[in-house]
Design an enzyme around this catalytic site. Structure first.
Site, PDB file in Angstrom:
ATOM      1  N   CYS A  60      34.203  33.678  38.092  1.00  0.00           N
ATOM      2  CA  CYS A  60      34.678  34.058  39.412  1.00  0.00           C
ATOM      3  C   CYS A  60      33.937  35.400  39.810  1.00  0.00           C
ATOM      4  O   CYS A  60      33.887  36.136  39.066  1.00  0.00           O
ATOM      5  CB  CYS A  60      36.121  34.357  39.195  1.00  0.00           C
ATOM      6  SG  CYS A  60      37.030  35.242  40.719  1.00  0.00           S
ATOM      7  N   TRP A  93      44.565  29.441  35.914  1.00  0.00           N
ATOM      8  CA  TRP A  93      43.431  29.374  34.941  1.00  0.00           C
ATOM      9  C   TRP A  93      43.923  29.345  33.380  1.00  0.00           C
ATOM     10  O   TRP A  93      45.244  29.720  33.162  1.00  0.00           O
ATOM     11  CB  TRP A  93      42.794  31.138  34.881  1.00  0.00           C
ATOM     12  CG  TRP A  93      42.203  31.383  36.216  1.00  0.00           C
ATOM     13  CD1 TRP A  93      42.675  31.719  37.462  1.00  0.00           C
ATOM     14  CD2 TRP A  93      40.961  30.979  36.670  1.00  0.00           C
ATOM     15  NE1 TRP A  93      41.970  31.685  38.411  1.00  0.00           N
ATOM     16  CE2 TRP A  93      40.620  31.375  37.905  1.00  0.00           C
ATOM     17  CE3 TRP A  93      39.657  30.691  36.094  1.00  0.00           C
ATOM     18  CZ2 TRP A  93      39.330  31.399  38.591  1.00  0.00           C
ATOM     19  CZ3 TRP A  93      38.560  30.496  36.528  1.00  0.00           C
ATOM     20  CH2 TRP A  93      38.373  30.894  37.853  1.00  0.00           C
ATOM     21  N   TYR A 191      32.628  31.843  51.449  1.00  0.00           N
ATOM     22  CA  TYR A 191      33.928  31.036  51.393  1.00  0.00           C
ATOM     23  C   TYR A 191      34.109  30.427  52.775  1.00  0.00           C
ATOM     24  O   TYR A 191      34.905  29.231  53.042  1.00  0.00           O
ATOM     25  CB  TYR A 191      34.971  31.751  50.825  1.00  0.00           C
ATOM     26  CG  TYR A 191      34.841  31.859  49.382  1.00  0.00           C
ATOM     27  CD1 TYR A 191      35.476  30.953  48.427  1.00  0.00           C
ATOM     28  CD2 TYR A 191      34.124  32.751  48.767  1.00  0.00           C
ATOM     29  CE1 TYR A 191      35.486  31.023  47.067  1.00  0.00           C
ATOM     30  CE2 TYR A 191      34.079  32.901  47.478  1.00  0.00           C
ATOM     31  CZ  TYR A 191      34.565  32.230  46.656  1.00  0.00           C
ATOM     32  OH  TYR A 191      34.439  32.184  45.332  1.00  0.00           O
TER      33      TYR A 191
END
Length: 355
Positions: A60, A93, A191
């Site tokens: 990330c 996660w 994004y």
């Protein structure tokens, strides 16, 4: 219009422009909680070595920032690290890289458990980075820009000798303006391209992204780093997008007007940072690729992870010394951190530093 979200991220939604959910847990960890006024949205926790665990997936970009800052400042002994695997499902996660699939300190399989420990009906994304109170097992904050800023300003008692000043007071006003543009147009801009729900939304996002990248390319023509002669938080925030650009965003998010490697100033700058301790040695290209290409099934339904690109160029000479300056301000006593701890080293073959 906001894109419908899972508990973790986003999906392409037809006809819509991508909009990131920026509502985070606003608690902070500060040196003197009594100096701050708590309210329903803000609780202030005390800086204390060994009390907290930073959960930060290498894949990330937002979490990668915290890994860089923690190492630059020498906070490894003060704040332990939990490293989830690169992929996740709609729930959370997971700690699938750890023995028995559990974080060895928190004893949980999913980061979701720490969020629910604090907020049983937590309605938003289970995001990284997150700081968890080890004793209670409850999440404290997932506000990633505040985490790195407070690491610099509030955790000074535990900084290593020679830790750099990532927030020079005389540069802070301009730096905040630079970082705001980097976040809205570049960090989030990739994004916005990748999750555009229409051609019109994509075209507008693409134009915004490349206007900003061209601006940074020009800015870096006359200065070694974004704010001048030495690294600051602004460089960290830009780096985590640049290091993922050619490997992922160029193709996966349809950002490919050209590669970063084809832009002389940005490519030299990115390599300069990559070869600086705490930057490249926190990057796991394999995990990065697995995260984007496997998790984003609406963009890549086959889940195939590309074999390329060739990443050896990251270790080539960058030539940025000609602009003067240095990563660390020696006049202020700043030095490079030492070697990466063996337990925190990127796996062999996942980074050109560790072939």
């Amino acid at each position: 219009m906001t894109t419908p979200q899972s508990t973790l991220g986003v999906y392409v939604h037809a006809g819509e422009e991508y909009s990131r959910d920026t509502n985070y847990i606003e608690d902070r960890i500060v040196a003197d909680p009594a100096a701050h006024t708590a309210d329903n949205n803000h609780k202030f926790w005390p800086v204390e070595a060994g009390k907290y665990r930073l959960v930060a997936a290498r894949a990330c970009p937002w979490a990668n920032r915290t890994l860089i800052v923690r190492r630059l400042l020498g906070l490894e002994d003060a704040i332990s690290i939990g490293l989830p695997g690169p992929t996740h499902d709609a729930r959370s996660w997971t700690f699938d890289l750890d023995k028995d699939g559990k974080d060895p300190v928190l004893g949980i399989e999913r980061l979701q458990e720490a969020y629910f420990k604090r907020f049983p009906d937590y309605p938003r994304g289970i995001t990284v980075p997150a700081i968890v109170d080890i004793k209670s097992g409850a999440v404290i904050t997932n506000n990633f820009p505040q985490i790195t800023e407070d690491s610099s300003k509030e955790w000074k008692e535990f900084h290593r000798e020679g830790a750099p000043n990532l927030w020079p007071e005389e540069l802070e006003d301009e730096m905040n303006q630079v970082m705001k543009r980097i976040y809205t147009e570049i960090n989030n801009g990739v994004y916005r391209c990748g999750f555009a729900g229409s051609q019109e939304a994509y075209d507008a996002a693409f134009e915004r992204l490349w206007t900003a990248l061209d601006w940074v390319e020009e800015r870096l023509a006359t200065r070694r780093y974004l704010m001048g002669d030495h690294i600051t938080e602004a460089d960290i925030r830009l780096f985590t997008t640049l290091v993922r650009f050619d490997a992922v965003y160029y193709s996966h998010f349809k950002c490919g007007r050209q590669t970063i490697a084809s832009m002389p100033n940005l490519w030299g700058y990115a390599r300069d940072l990559f070869q600086t301790p705490s930057f490249g040695d926190t990057v796991d290209f394999q995990q990065i690729k697995e995260h984007y290409y496997i998790v984003h099934k609406d963009i890549n339904p086959t889940g195939i992870v590309p074999a390329g690109p060739n990443l050896s160029g990251w270790m080539s000479e960058h030539g940025r010394e000609k602009l003067g300056g240095s990563p660390f301000d020696a006049d202020a006593g700043a030095t490079a951190p030492g070697e990466v701890r063996a337990s925190e080293r990127v796996a062999a073959g996942h980074n050109p530093m560790y072939a």
